[in-house]
Design a protein around this motif. Structure first.
Motif, short mmCIF file in Angstrom:
data_model
loop_
_atom_site.label_atom_id
_atom_site.label_comp_id
_atom_site.label_asym_id
_atom_site.label_seq_id
_atom_site.Cartn_x
_atom_site.Cartn_y
_atom_site.Cartn_z
N PHE A 13 15.00 74.30 -48.20
CA PHE A 13 14.50 74.20 -49.56
C PHE A 13 14.10 72.74 -49.86
N THR A 14 14.25 72.32 -51.09
CA THR A 14 13.77 70.98 -51.46
C THR A 14 14.94 70.00 -51.55
N VAL A 15 14.76 68.85 -50.94
CA VAL A 15 15.65 67.71 -51.13
C VAL A 15 14.76 66.59 -51.65
N GLU A 16 15.04 66.14 -52.86
CA GLU A 16 14.11 65.25 -53.55
C GLU A 16 14.41 63.77 -53.28
N THR A 17 13.39 62.95 -53.50
CA THR A 17 13.55 61.50 -53.56
C THR A 17 13.24 61.07 -54.99
N LEU A 18 14.18 60.36 -55.61
CA LEU A 18 14.04 59.94 -57.00
C LEU A 18 13.61 58.48 -57.07
N ARG A 19 12.72 58.19 -58.00
CA ARG A 19 12.28 56.82 -58.26
C ARG A 19 13.08 56.27 -59.44
N ILE A 20 13.89 55.24 -59.17
CA ILE A 20 14.69 54.63 -60.23
C ILE A 20 13.87 53.52 -60.89
N GLY A 21 13.98 53.43 -62.21
CA GLY A 21 13.25 52.40 -62.92
C GLY A 21 11.88 52.83 -63.39
N GLY A 22 11.54 54.12 -63.22
CA GLY A 22 10.29 54.63 -63.75
C GLY A 22 10.40 54.88 -65.25
N THR A 23 9.45 55.64 -65.78
CA THR A 23 9.43 55.88 -67.23
C THR A 23 9.35 57.36 -67.59
N GLN A 24 9.19 58.24 -66.60
CA GLN A 24 8.91 59.64 -66.92
C GLN A 24 10.17 60.49 -67.10
N ALA A 25 11.16 60.34 -66.24
CA ALA A 25 12.35 61.20 -66.30
C ALA A 25 13.05 61.06 -67.64
N TRP A 26 13.23 62.17 -68.33
CA TRP A 26 13.94 62.19 -69.61
C TRP A 26 13.33 61.24 -70.63
N GLY A 27 12.06 60.89 -70.45
CA GLY A 27 11.37 60.02 -71.39
C GLY A 27 11.73 58.56 -71.29
#
Length: 259
Positions: A68-82
């Motif tokens: 299935f999916t194993v994600e990579t998260l970008r820390i310090g962006g602006t989109q997640a949770w606004g």
């Protein structure tokens, strides 16, 4: 007398050598995805490119596989949770990887050769985190402590996958619950997986989040050793420091000869 004191000081400050038994096989802080591999598919999340496309072959001989999916998260962006994903502990850098426990059974496998050592010792950071899209949120309101299982499989053929032949050993670790869905709360863990009984050194390390809904991992250190939980730190006993400090004090206070 001065030569004798200096000799004693030299031996007192030699690092305690017991920790040298470990051989570091792999370190991964996920800060350097392969060129062009990370794509923000929305919400500061890379979901479509697999982990092996981002981090496979770092170094050569270490390959990822996933179910299935194993994600990579970008820390310090602006989109997640606004507001983006937040890391007040400053442990994750710019990237971390993450997986589901409930909506589907995400699995991550890392294949490599452990050599002839008895233990595979694995140090990592884990944290609860959540998504505001891609089917999320997945973590219950108020937060749930993530639980990960790390399983070591024999892999005599040396292929790439999420599971292999005989299960050699496994260990579970538990993080902390946090009500802040976009904020990491990292805890550090070291586990020892017994590699005794593997065929030729080839193994697969499987990572599975058992509960928590959704969570992240970062800062992997994998070491092979004949001692459990030894990932290569070289402790210097307090007694050695005290002895060395005492000798330094003697040297500092020793009166000089009058000419």
């Amino acid at each position: 007398m001065k030569k004798l004191l200096m000799s004693g000081l030299f031996f007192a400050c030699i690092p305690y050598s017991e920790g040298y038994a470990a051989t570091t096989l792999y370190t991964q802080d996920f800060e350097n995805p392969n060129a062009g591999a990370f794509v923000n598919d929305s919400g500061d999340v890379n979901i479509f490119n697999p982990i092996n496309a981002l981090y496979g072959g770092q170094p050569a001989g270490f390959q990822f596989a996933q179910t299935f999916t194993v994600e990579t998260l970008r820390i310090g962006g602006t989109q997640a949770w606004g507001a983006g994903f937040l890391d007040p502990q400053a442990r994750a850098g710019n990237y971390a990887i993450s997986m589901l426990s409930s909506a589907q059974n995400d699995l991550l496998g890392l294949s490599f050769n452990i050599g002839t050592h008895k233990y595979l010792n694995f140090q990592m950071d884990v944290s609860s985190i959540d998504l505001d899209r891609w089917g999320g949120p997945f973590v219950a309101s108020g937060g749930v402590a993530p639980v990960f299982r790390f399983s070591l499989f024999d892999n005599p053929g040396g292929g790439n996958g999420v599971t292999g032949g005989t299960l050699l050993s496994f260990a579970d670790v538990t993080g902390t619950a946090t009500a802040l869905k976009n904020t990491f709360d990292w805890t550090n863990h070291i586990i020892a997986l017994d590699a005794t009984g593997n065929t030729n050194g080839n193994v697969i390390l499987q990572i599975d989040e058992l509960q928590g809904g959704y969570a992240a991992l970062d800062n992997f250190v994998i070491a092979a050793s004949d001692k459990p939980s030894d990932v290569g730190q070289v402790p210097i006993p307090a007694a050695a420091w005290l002895f060395g400090s005492g000798l330094l004090g003697l040297l500092a206070r020793r009166p000089s000869k009058r000419r």
